[in-house]
Design a protein around this motif. Structure first.
Motif, PDB file in Angstrom:
ATOM      1  N   PRO A  70     -72.674  11.701 -34.877  1.00  0.00           N
ATOM      2  CA  PRO A  70     -73.631  12.705 -34.416  1.00  0.00           C
ATOM      3  C   PRO A  70     -74.720  12.080 -33.545  1.00  0.00           C
ATOM      4  CG  PRO A  70     -74.083  12.120 -36.679  1.00  0.00           C
ATOM      5  CD  PRO A  70     -72.848  11.365 -36.297  1.00  0.00           C
ATOM      6  N   SER A  71     -75.302  12.892 -32.682  1.00  0.00           N
ATOM      7  CA  SER A  71     -76.343  12.420 -31.776  1.00  0.00           C
ATOM      8  C   SER A  71     -77.313  13.566 -31.500  1.00  0.00           C
ATOM      9  CB  SER A  71     -75.718  11.938 -30.467  1.00  0.00           C
ATOM     10  OG  SER A  71     -76.691  11.562 -29.518  1.00  0.00           O
ATOM     11  N   PHE A  72     -78.607  13.238 -31.381  1.00  0.00           N
ATOM     12  CA  PHE A  72     -79.622  14.250 -31.083  1.00  0.00           C
ATOM     13  C   PHE A  72     -80.593  13.675 -30.065  1.00  0.00           C
ATOM     14  CE2 PHE A  72     -83.688  16.416 -31.817  1.00  0.00           C
ATOM     15  CZ  PHE A  72     -83.286  17.740 -31.638  1.00  0.00           C
ATOM     16  N   THR A  73     -80.876  14.446 -29.010  1.00  0.00           N
ATOM     17  CA  THR A  73     -81.717  13.963 -27.912  1.00  0.00           C
ATOM     18  C   THR A  73     -82.779  14.986 -27.549  1.00  0.00           C
ATOM     19  OG1 THR A  73     -79.847  12.718 -26.978  1.00  0.00           O
ATOM     20  CG2 THR A  73     -81.735  13.103 -25.542  1.00  0.00           C
ATOM     21  N   LEU A  74     -84.008  14.512 -27.333  1.00  0.00           N
ATOM     22  CA  LEU A  74     -85.088  15.310 -26.770  1.00  0.00           C
ATOM     23  C   LEU A  74     -85.563  14.634 -25.488  1.00  0.00           C
ATOM     24  CD1 LEU A  74     -87.286  16.256 -29.869  1.00  0.00           C
ATOM     25  CD2 LEU A  74     -85.826  17.789 -28.527  1.00  0.00           C
ATOM     26  N   GLY A  75     -85.879  15.451 -24.479  1.00  0.00           N
ATOM     27  CA  GLY A  75     -86.323  14.881 -23.217  1.00  0.00           C
ATOM     28  C   GLY A  75     -87.377  15.724 -22.542  1.00  0.00           C
ATOM     29  N   SER A  76     -88.227  15.065 -21.753  1.00  0.00           N
ATOM     30  CA  SER A  76     -89.251  15.769 -20.983  1.00  0.00           C
ATOM     31  C   SER A  76     -89.810  14.839 -19.920  1.00  0.00           C
ATOM     32  CB  SER A  76     -90.385  16.256 -21.896  1.00  0.00           C
ATOM     33  OG  SER A  76     -91.369  16.945 -21.147  1.00  0.00           O
ATOM     34  N   HIS A  77     -89.878  15.322 -18.679  1.00  0.00           N
ATOM     35  CA  HIS A  77     -90.502  14.585 -17.584  1.00  0.00           C
ATOM     36  C   HIS A  77     -89.916  13.181 -17.414  1.00  0.00           C
ATOM     37  CE1 HIS A  77     -93.387  17.817 -18.265  1.00  0.00           C
ATOM     38  NE2 HIS A  77     -93.904  17.562 -17.075  1.00  0.00           N
ATOM     39  N   GLY A  78     -88.629  13.043 -17.604  1.00  0.00           N
ATOM     40  CA  GLY A  78     -87.982  11.752 -17.417  1.00  0.00           C
ATOM     41  C   GLY A  78     -87.917  10.895 -18.661  1.00  0.00           C
ATOM     42  N   PHE A  79     -88.729  11.209 -19.679  1.00  0.00           N
ATOM     43  CA  PHE A  79     -88.692  10.473 -20.941  1.00  0.00           C
ATOM     44  C   PHE A  79     -87.628  11.082 -21.848  1.00  0.00           C
ATOM     45  CE2 PHE A  79     -92.868   9.317 -19.426  1.00  0.00           C
ATOM     46  CZ  PHE A  79     -93.012   8.002 -19.857  1.00  0.00           C
ATOM     47  N   SER A  80     -86.985  10.233 -22.626  1.00  0.00           N
ATOM     48  CA  SER A  80     -85.945  10.700 -23.530  1.00  0.00           C
ATOM     49  C   SER A  80     -85.979   9.892 -24.816  1.00  0.00           C
ATOM     50  CB  SER A  80     -84.570  10.560 -22.865  1.00  0.00           C
ATOM     51  OG  SER A  80     -83.533  10.959 -23.739  1.00  0.00           O
ATOM     52  N   PHE A  81     -85.731  10.576 -25.934  1.00  0.00           N
ATOM     53  CA  PHE A  81     -85.654   9.901 -27.234  1.00  0.00           C
ATOM     54  C   PHE A  81     -84.400  10.376 -27.933  1.00  0.00           C
ATOM     55  CE2 PHE A  81     -86.567   9.283 -31.750  1.00  0.00           C
ATOM     56  CZ  PHE A  81     -86.966   7.956 -31.735  1.00  0.00           C
ATOM     57  N   ASN A  82     -83.544   9.430 -28.361  1.00  0.00           N
ATOM     58  CA  ASN A  82     -82.246   9.755 -28.940  1.00  0.00           C
ATOM     59  C   ASN A  82     -82.048   9.053 -30.269  1.00  0.00           C
ATOM     60  OD1 ASN A  82     -79.220   8.514 -29.172  1.00  0.00           O
ATOM     61  ND2 ASN A  82     -79.156  10.640 -28.497  1.00  0.00           N
ATOM     62  N   VAL A  83     -81.434   9.784 -31.198  1.00  0.00           N
ATOM     63  CA  VAL A  83     -80.995   9.208 -32.474  1.00  0.00           C
ATOM     64  C   VAL A  83     -79.491   9.418 -32.563  1.00  0.00           C
ATOM     65  CG1 VAL A  83     -81.208   9.229 -34.978  1.00  0.00           C
ATOM     66  CG2 VAL A  83     -83.208   9.738 -33.567  1.00  0.00           C
ATOM     67  N   TRP A  84     -78.764   8.329 -32.828  1.00  0.00           N
ATOM     68  CA  TRP A  84     -77.298   8.362 -32.881  1.00  0.00           C
ATOM     69  C   TRP A  84     -76.840   7.654 -34.153  1.00  0.00           C
ATOM     70  CZ3 TRP A  84     -73.684   4.513 -33.325  1.00  0.00           C
ATOM     71  CH2 TRP A  84     -72.360   4.797 -32.971  1.00  0.00           C
ATOM     72  N   GLY A  85     -75.737   8.118 -34.734  1.00  0.00           N
ATOM     73  CA  GLY A  85     -75.253   7.480 -35.952  1.00  0.00           C
ATOM     74  C   GLY A  85     -73.747   7.409 -36.019  1.00  0.00           C
ATOM     75  N   ASN A  86     -73.252   6.575 -36.926  1.00  0.00           N
ATOM     76  CA  ASN A  86     -71.814   6.436 -37.133  1.00  0.00           C
ATOM     77  C   ASN A  86     -71.486   6.554 -38.613  1.00  0.00           C
ATOM     78  OD1 ASN A  86     -69.044   5.537 -36.039  1.00  0.00           O
ATOM     79  ND2 ASN A  86     -69.386   4.107 -37.721  1.00  0.00           N
ATOM     80  N   PHE A  87     -70.568   7.480 -38.922  1.00  0.00           N
ATOM     81  CA  PHE A  87     -70.078   7.659 -40.288  1.00  0.00           C
ATOM     82  C   PHE A  87     -68.601   7.309 -40.302  1.00  0.00           C
ATOM     83  CE2 PHE A  87     -68.050  10.244 -43.589  1.00  0.00           C
ATOM     84  CZ  PHE A  87     -68.803   9.863 -44.703  1.00  0.00           C
ATOM     85  N   ASP A  88     -68.247   6.264 -41.034  1.00  0.00           N
ATOM     86  CA  ASP A  88     -66.866   5.801 -41.142  1.00  0.00           C
ATOM     87  C   ASP A  88     -66.237   6.427 -42.382  1.00  0.00           C
ATOM     88  OD1 ASP A  88     -64.478   4.305 -41.455  1.00  0.00           O
ATOM     89  OD2 ASP A  88     -65.371   2.615 -40.395  1.00  0.00           O
ATOM     90  N   THR A  89     -65.118   7.096 -42.201  1.00  0.00           N
ATOM     91  CA  THR A  89     -64.499   7.810 -43.320  1.00  0.00           C
ATOM     92  C   THR A  89     -63.794   6.886 -44.311  1.00  0.00           C
ATOM     93  OG1 THR A  89     -62.481   8.187 -42.017  1.00  0.00           O
ATOM     94  CG2 THR A  89     -64.183   9.906 -41.964  1.00  0.00           C
ATOM     95  N   ALA A  90     -63.576   5.622 -43.918  1.00  0.00           N
ATOM     96  CA  ALA A  90     -62.945   4.670 -44.848  1.00  0.00           C
ATOM     97  C   ALA A  90     -63.301   3.248 -44.429  1.00  0.00           C
ATOM     98  CB  ALA A  90     -61.430   4.851 -44.884  1.00  0.00           C
ATOM     99  N   GLN A  91     -64.583   2.911 -44.524  1.00  0.00           N
ATOM    100  CA  GLN A  91     -65.050   1.603 -44.072  1.00  0.00           C
ATOM    101  C   GLN A  91     -64.420   0.477 -44.887  1.00  0.00           C
ATOM    102  OE1 GLN A  91     -69.311   0.535 -42.842  1.00  0.00           O
ATOM    103  NE2 GLN A  91     -69.216  -0.206 -44.935  1.00  0.00           N
ATOM    104  N   GLU A  92     -64.141  -0.662 -44.208  1.00  0.00           N
ATOM    105  CA  GLU A  92     -63.495  -1.778 -44.875  1.00  0.00           C
ATOM    106  C   GLU A  92     -64.306  -3.065 -44.853  1.00  0.00           C
ATOM    107  OE1 GLU A  92     -59.650  -2.364 -43.240  1.00  0.00           O
ATOM    108  OE2 GLU A  92     -58.853  -0.455 -43.929  1.00  0.00           O
ATOM    109  N   LEU A  93     -65.212  -3.239 -43.875  1.00  0.00           N
ATOM    110  CA  LEU A  93     -65.845  -4.548 -43.698  1.00  0.00           C
ATOM    111  C   LEU A  93     -66.950  -4.811 -44.714  1.00  0.00           C
ATOM    112  CD1 LEU A  93     -65.954  -7.143 -42.049  1.00  0.00           C
ATOM    113  CD2 LEU A  93     -67.595  -6.041 -40.537  1.00  0.00           C
ATOM    114  N   PHE A  94     -68.005  -3.975 -44.738  1.00  0.00           N
ATOM    115  CA  PHE A  94     -69.156  -4.244 -45.601  1.00  0.00           C
ATOM    116  C   PHE A  94     -68.943  -3.726 -47.024  1.00  0.00           C
ATOM    117  CE2 PHE A  94     -70.829  -4.050 -41.255  1.00  0.00           C
ATOM    118  CZ  PHE A  94     -71.397  -5.310 -41.171  1.00  0.00           C
TER     119      PHE A  94
END
Length: 273
Positions: A70-94
């Protein structure tokens, strides 16, 4: 690690404060409320990718499992702030099992320098499991929109525990289709990686001290389908590949699935407001 978190929070705070200053700023004397709202020109979007694999700069950061991003972005006058994430349905490493394993915070500022030529600067804070591998990058780039395609070049500088450079060339083109407002997005990227004193990546022959080479490329395509005025569905497919033999060895050694080339795809859902 505390210093790293302070740097990341501080760098993003600059962008966030500037952004909120624009959004929450008062209107000029005599301006009515409607005029003030029109002056803000706030834009936003939310999206989610459902993909067969998480690929980042040639590396597979998932193995044998689908991911949701998922990702969410707000922007105004050339400025932008974004939050992005990753959800692994069957993670193996950590750890084993489904897990949210990454959250990225990006602040940026873009400006048209002259007709069809845009410059961008920004910073990205990568929040990873347990904070052990958190990273901070600053970046700057330019893009020019030719009549038939857009070309961009961006340089990223990692400033924390793995100092180095990532330089990326992007080529993209959108082709409108004559049906229902649909269009096709085509793109390719080529990356050059410079590691000055690496203690994270490994080579099949041992741990790397430094590395500098054309690293990886990506070809991608997506079919953009407008469902509503504010909602778009985009089935997509991509192919990631190494650009040199040494890069292939390093990508294979550091990818979660032990492969150097990857075919991946899925669906993007985007809502804009």
């Amino acid at each position: 690690m505390k210093k790293l978190r302070s740097r990341g929070v501080g760098a993003l705070l600059v962008f966030f404060v500037a952004f909120m200053g624009l959004v929450c700023g008062t209107a000029p004397a005599g301006a009515d409320e409607q005029g003030a709202c029109e002056d803000v020109k706030l834009t936003g979007s939310g999206s989610v990718d459902f993909l067969s694999q998480y690929i980042w700069r040639g590396y597979a950061l998932s193995a044998g499992s689908a991911v949701m991003q998922p990702s969410f972005t707000l922007g105004s006058h050339g400025f932008s702030f974004n939050v992005w994430g990753n959800f692994d349905t069957a993670q193996e490493l950590f750890s084993h099992g489904a897990k949210w394993n990454e959250t990225d915070f990006t602040g940026s500022y873009s400006r048209e320098l002259f007709k069809n030529f845009t410059g961008t600067v920004g910073t990205i804070y990568y929040n990873l499991p347990n904070g052990r591998f958190d990273a901070l990058e600053v970046y700057g780039g330019v893009a020019y929109a030719f009549p038939w395609f857009t070309v961009g070049f961006t340089t990223y500088r990692e400033v924390t525990h793995t100092p180095g450079w990532w330089m990326q060339l992007d080529l993209s083109r959108n082709f409108p289709l004559p049906w229902c407002g649909m269009s096709v997005d085509l793109g390719m990227t080529f990356g050059y990686l410079v590691l000055l004193d690496d203690d994270t990546l490994v080579h099949p022959s041992g741990r790397l001290d430094s590395y500098s080479a054309f690293h990886s490329g990506t070809l991608n395509a997506g079919l953009r389908i407008p469902v509503l005025k504010w909602l778009t569905l985009t089935p997509k497919i991509g192919f990631a590949f190494p650009l040199t033999g040494e890069a292939a060895d390093i990508i294979e050694a550091n990818s979660w699935d032990g492969e150097s080339t990857h075919v991946f795809g899925g669906l993007n859902i985007t809502a804009a407001f």
